[in-house]
Design a protein around this motif. Structure first.
Motif, short mmCIF file in Angstrom:
data_model
loop_
_atom_site.label_atom_id
_atom_site.label_comp_id
_atom_site.label_asym_id
_atom_site.label_seq_id
_atom_site.Cartn_x
_atom_site.Cartn_y
_atom_site.Cartn_z
N VAL A 20 22.67 0.81 -24.72
CA VAL A 20 22.99 0.23 -23.41
C VAL A 20 23.43 1.31 -22.45
N ILE A 21 24.25 2.25 -22.90
CA ILE A 21 24.68 3.35 -22.03
C ILE A 21 23.47 4.18 -21.62
N GLY A 22 22.52 4.39 -22.54
CA GLY A 22 21.28 5.10 -22.19
C GLY A 22 20.50 4.37 -21.12
N PHE A 23 20.51 3.05 -21.15
CA PHE A 23 19.82 2.26 -20.13
C PHE A 23 20.54 2.37 -18.79
N LEU A 24 21.86 2.39 -18.81
CA LEU A 24 22.64 2.45 -17.57
C LEU A 24 22.66 3.85 -16.96
N ASP A 73 17.06 5.51 -20.69
CA ASP A 73 16.27 4.86 -21.75
C ASP A 73 15.82 3.50 -21.22
N PRO A 74 14.54 3.37 -20.81
CA PRO A 74 14.08 2.12 -20.20
C PRO A 74 13.76 1.00 -21.19
N SER A 75 13.98 1.21 -22.48
CA SER A 75 13.54 0.23 -23.48
C SER A 75 14.18 -1.14 -23.30
N LEU A 76 15.43 -1.19 -22.82
CA LEU A 76 16.06 -2.49 -22.64
C LEU A 76 15.43 -3.28 -21.50
N ALA A 77 14.83 -2.59 -20.54
CA ALA A 77 14.10 -3.29 -19.48
C ALA A 77 12.92 -4.04 -20.09
N PHE A 78 12.29 -3.44 -21.10
CA PHE A 78 11.18 -4.11 -21.77
C PHE A 78 11.66 -5.30 -22.59
#
Length: 153
Positions: A32-36, A43-48
């Motif tokens: 989550v921190i990588g996404f933020l 890290d865009p994986s959580l958008a997917f």
């Protein structure tokens, strides 16, 4: 019987939510921190993950849920009554975002992560419960003062 169906539906929905959070990696604070971290190693994986969830939810919503005037296993839909953007909403959103950014985990995934035994998530969850309790207490005290003031007038 209706309460039993409601509770079983809630249990299954919660289980599916938690399982999805863990399998997708959304329960991992580092992910989550990588996404933020949009200005760093994003890290865009959580958008997917969110996009995939919407691809499943949206057709279900428009074909099954929206046409119904009443939920299947509840008396009414749980929708927000207030539509105004006020200082309470904005300050709450800011505090929520600050907590999410510091901890790297949202309350839903944190609840799912409790099963993984991460001590940091347990501390986060306990702190979140204390914060919720204190906020409810303060709001209750404020509402009580306001009602006493209106009664005295």
């Amino acid at each position: 019987m209706n309460k039993l169906v409601f509770r079983l539906t809630s249990l299954v929905a919660g289980f599916l939510f938690g399982l999805g959070m863990i399998i997708s990696g959304m329960a991992d604070p580092a992910k989550v921190i990588g996404f933020l971290d949009v200005a760093g190693a994003w890290d865009p994986s959580l958008a997917f993950v969110m996009g995939g969830a919407l691809m499943v939810f949206m057709p279900s919503y428009f074909l099954i849920i929206k046409p119904k005037q009443k939920p299947l296993v509840a008396e009414e839909f749980c929708l927000a009554k207030s539509k105004t953007i006020d200082s309470r909403l904005v300050s709450g959103a800011a505090i929520f975002g600050l907590g999410w950014g510091i901890a790297g985990v949202c309350p839903g995934p944190a609840l799912s992560s409790l099963a993984l035994g991460n001590p940091g998530v347990w501390i986060f969850f306990a702190s979140m419960m204390v914060g919720l309790g204190m906020t409810n207490l303060l709001i209750g005290m404020k509402n009580n003062r306001e009602s006493q003031t209106q009664t005295a007038s």
